[in-house]
Design a protein around this motif. Structure first.
Motif, PDB file in Angstrom:
ATOM      1  N   GLU A  54       0.828  -1.200   0.000  1.00 19.73           N
ATOM      2  CA  GLU A  54       0.000   0.000   0.000  1.00 19.73           C
ATOM      3  C   GLU A  54       0.862   1.249   0.000  1.00 19.73           C
ATOM      4  O   GLU A  54       1.987   1.257   0.519  1.00 19.73           O
ATOM      5  CB  GLU A  54      -0.989   0.012   1.173  1.00 19.73           C
ATOM      6  CG  GLU A  54      -0.341  -0.056   2.525  1.00 19.73           C
ATOM      7  CD  GLU A  54      -1.383  -0.102   3.638  1.00 19.73           C
ATOM      8  OE1 GLU A  54      -2.584  -0.008   3.357  1.00 19.73           O
ATOM      9  OE2 GLU A  54      -0.967  -0.211   4.791  1.00 19.73           O
ATOM     10  N   VAL A  55       0.321   2.272  -0.617  1.00 23.29           N
ATOM     11  CA  VAL A  55       0.994   3.552  -0.722  1.00 23.29           C
ATOM     12  C   VAL A  55      -0.105   4.577  -1.000  1.00 23.29           C
ATOM     13  O   VAL A  55      -1.159   4.217  -1.538  1.00 23.29           O
ATOM     14  CB  VAL A  55       2.060   3.487  -1.848  1.00 23.29           C
ATOM     15  CG1 VAL A  55       1.442   3.282  -3.215  1.00 23.29           C
ATOM     16  CG2 VAL A  55       2.978   4.682  -1.852  1.00 23.29           C
ATOM     17  N   ASP A  56       0.116   5.830  -0.573  1.00 18.41           N
ATOM     18  CA  ASP A  56      -0.943   6.827  -0.796  1.00 18.41           C
ATOM     19  C   ASP A  56      -1.006   7.254  -2.261  1.00 18.41           C
ATOM     20  O   ASP A  56      -2.082   7.354  -2.844  1.00 18.41           O
ATOM     21  CB  ASP A  56      -0.689   8.070   0.085  1.00 18.41           C
ATOM     22  CG  ASP A  56      -0.817   7.767   1.565  1.00 18.41           C
ATOM     23  OD1 ASP A  56      -1.759   7.025   1.937  1.00 18.41           O
ATOM     24  OD2 ASP A  56       0.027   8.254   2.353  1.00 18.41           O
ATOM     25  N   LYS A  57       0.161   7.548  -2.865  1.00 21.67           N
ATOM     26  CA  LYS A  57       0.175   8.089  -4.227  1.00 21.67           C
ATOM     27  C   LYS A  57       1.267   7.404  -5.050  1.00 21.67           C
ATOM     28  O   LYS A  57       2.345   7.081  -4.529  1.00 21.67           O
ATOM     29  CB  LYS A  57       0.477   9.597  -4.204  1.00 21.67           C
ATOM     30  CG  LYS A  57      -0.554  10.444  -3.446  1.00 21.67           C
ATOM     31  CD  LYS A  57      -1.770  10.719  -4.288  1.00 21.67           C
ATOM     32  CE  LYS A  57      -2.949  11.345  -3.559  1.00 21.67           C
ATOM     33  NZ  LYS A  57      -2.691  12.617  -2.927  1.00 21.67           N
ATOM     34  N   VAL A  58       0.967   7.206  -6.325  1.00 27.10           N
ATOM     35  CA  VAL A  58       1.990   6.795  -7.287  1.00 27.10           C
ATOM     36  C   VAL A  58       2.181   7.965  -8.244  1.00 27.10           C
ATOM     37  O   VAL A  58       1.202   8.471  -8.821  1.00 27.10           O
ATOM     38  CB  VAL A  58       1.584   5.525  -8.059  1.00 27.10           C
ATOM     39  CG1 VAL A  58       2.645   5.180  -9.104  1.00 27.10           C
ATOM     40  CG2 VAL A  58       1.384   4.354  -7.094  1.00 27.10           C
ATOM     41  N   ALA A  73      -0.749   2.282  -9.832  1.00 29.62           N
ATOM     42  CA  ALA A  73      -1.617   2.961  -8.854  1.00 29.62           C
ATOM     43  C   ALA A  73      -2.937   2.215  -8.715  1.00 29.62           C
ATOM     44  O   ALA A  73      -3.416   1.964  -7.597  1.00 29.62           O
ATOM     45  CB  ALA A  73      -1.864   4.408  -9.281  1.00 29.62           C
ATOM     46  N   LEU A  76      -2.494  -0.946  -6.717  1.00 22.93           N
ATOM     47  CA  LEU A  76      -2.195  -0.734  -5.294  1.00 22.93           C
ATOM     48  C   LEU A  76      -3.321   0.013  -4.574  1.00 22.93           C
ATOM     49  O   LEU A  76      -3.225   0.277  -3.370  1.00 22.93           O
ATOM     50  CB  LEU A  76      -0.884   0.051  -5.141  1.00 22.93           C
ATOM     51  CG  LEU A  76       0.415  -0.716  -5.425  1.00 22.93           C
ATOM     52  CD1 LEU A  76       1.612   0.226  -5.395  1.00 22.93           C
ATOM     53  CD2 LEU A  76       0.608  -1.835  -4.398  1.00 22.93           C
ATOM     54  N   ALA A  78      -4.012   3.106  -5.025  1.00 23.16           N
ATOM     55  CA  ALA A  78      -3.438   4.419  -4.703  1.00 23.16           C
ATOM     56  C   ALA A  78      -3.934   5.473  -5.693  1.00 23.16           C
ATOM     57  O   ALA A  78      -4.437   5.141  -6.771  1.00 23.16           O
ATOM     58  CB  ALA A  78      -1.909   4.329  -4.773  1.00 23.16           C
ATOM     59  N   GLY A  79      -3.755   6.737  -5.337  1.00 23.68           N
ATOM     60  CA  GLY A  79      -4.024   7.813  -6.290  1.00 23.68           C
ATOM     61  C   GLY A  79      -2.867   7.925  -7.273  1.00 23.68           C
ATOM     62  O   GLY A  79      -1.732   7.564  -6.947  1.00 23.68           O
ATOM     63  N   GLU A 118       2.331  12.227   2.977  1.00 27.07           N
ATOM     64  CA  GLU A 118       1.802  11.107   2.199  1.00 27.07           C
ATOM     65  C   GLU A 118       2.944  10.231   1.689  1.00 27.07           C
ATOM     66  O   GLU A 118       4.017  10.735   1.311  1.00 27.07           O
ATOM     67  CB  GLU A 118       0.984  11.608   0.996  1.00 27.07           C
ATOM     68  CG  GLU A 118      -0.412  12.040   1.379  1.00 27.07           C
ATOM     69  CD  GLU A 118      -1.296  12.297   0.172  1.00 27.07           C
ATOM     70  OE1 GLU A 118      -2.461  11.865   0.205  1.00 27.07           O
ATOM     71  OE2 GLU A 118      -0.844  12.959  -0.791  1.00 27.07           O
ATOM     72  N   THR A 119       2.709   8.915   1.635  1.00 27.53           N
ATOM     73  CA  THR A 119       3.716   8.005   1.097  1.00 27.53           C
ATOM     74  C   THR A 119       3.579   7.968  -0.428  1.00 27.53           C
ATOM     75  O   THR A 119       2.471   7.950  -0.970  1.00 27.53           O
ATOM     76  CB  THR A 119       3.561   6.588   1.672  1.00 27.53           C
ATOM     77  OG1 THR A 119       2.220   6.134   1.453  1.00 27.53           O
ATOM     78  CG2 THR A 119       3.863   6.581   3.159  1.00 27.53           C
ATOM     79  N   VAL A 120       4.733   7.984  -1.100  1.00 31.91           N
ATOM     80  CA  VAL A 120       4.737   8.133  -2.566  1.00 31.91           C
ATOM     81  C   VAL A 120       5.711   7.146  -3.189  1.00 31.91           C
ATOM     82  O   VAL A 120       6.868   7.032  -2.776  1.00 31.91           O
ATOM     83  CB  VAL A 120       5.156   9.568  -2.968  1.00 31.91           C
ATOM     84  CG1 VAL A 120       5.118   9.724  -4.477  1.00 31.91           C
ATOM     85  CG2 VAL A 120       4.271  10.612  -2.299  1.00 31.91           C
TER      86      VAL A 120
END
Ligand SMILES: O=P(O)(O)OC[C@H]1O[C@H](OP(=O)(O)OP(=O)(O)O)[C@H](O)[C@@H]1O
Ligand SMILES: Nc1ncnc2[nH]cnc12
Length: 177
Positions: A54-58, A73, A76, A78-79, A118-120
């Motif tokens: 998981e990650v917030d943004k790609v 994205a 996962l 993610a956005g 945020e994690t990217v």
């Protein structure tokens, strides 16, 4: 990822000499994109290499990085954030100039694309000198994003881009030359 799958992907990448300028051996990924099985395996492999679930943004880089970044994205949950060539994004941006294997350019990201903390994950088709990816990582960090890694479909290791990019987090590549 199984070695036979990697071999299939590698043998499907097409070498085009002297494109876009004399002396460049261009790695043409379009035959891989056109093959649904190899495309899905490439995306799986690029995600698997990161070990992330998981990650917030790609973040994907204009233009070939959009293909890989958006698919990663979606997988996962993610956005997706586009880093675009200068002048293409409609709203307020921050930008960075950079050099790449065959020229110079500028990329931009929307000011509100990434919230602080945020994690990217950065995704692109190819790591060469690392100029392009380094510029995108600078933009993510200027926004306060926490870079959790970078994943590339191809790395041209003889051009040393990994050194430039690894200062911002773990670097992964599916196919290395
Ligand atoms: O590591 P570097 O030396 O910076 O080179 C790598 C970059 O070069 C290509 O981008 P290009 O600007 O040609 O964009 P495109 O995807 O629009 O073809 C490629 O898609 C990478 O983003
Ligand atoms: N040799 C290469 N092939 C494809 N894309 C590239 N981007 C930078 N160098 C490249």
């Amino acid at each position: 990822m199984a070695p036979d799958i990697l071999d299939s992907i590698r043998s499907t990448i097409r070498d085009v000499p002297d494109f876009p300028t004399p002396g460049i051996l261009f790695k043409d990924i379009t035959p891989v994109l056109a093959n649904p099985t190899l495309l899905a395996q490439a995306i799986d492999g690029m995600i698997e290499a990161t070990g992330l679930t998981e990650v917030d943004k790609v973040v994907g880089i204009d233009a070939r990085g959009f293909i890989f970044g958006a698919l990663i994205a979606e997988r996962l949950g993610a956005g997706f954030i586009p880093v675009r060539k200068k002048g293409k994004l409609p709203w307020k941006t921050r930008g960075v100039d950079y050099t790449l294997e065959y020229g110079t350019n500028s990329v931009e990201m929307h000011l509100d694309a990434i919230a602080p903390g945020e994690t990217v994950l950065l995704a692109d088709d190819l790591l060469a000198t690392g100029g392009t990816a380094g510029a995108a990582l600078d933009l993510i960090q200027q926004a306060g994003g926490q870079v959790v890694g970078s994943t590339f479909f191809i790395e041209l290791s003889f051009l040393g881009g990994r050194q430039r990019v690894s200062t911002s987090g773990p670097v992964h590549a599916l196919i290395t030359y």
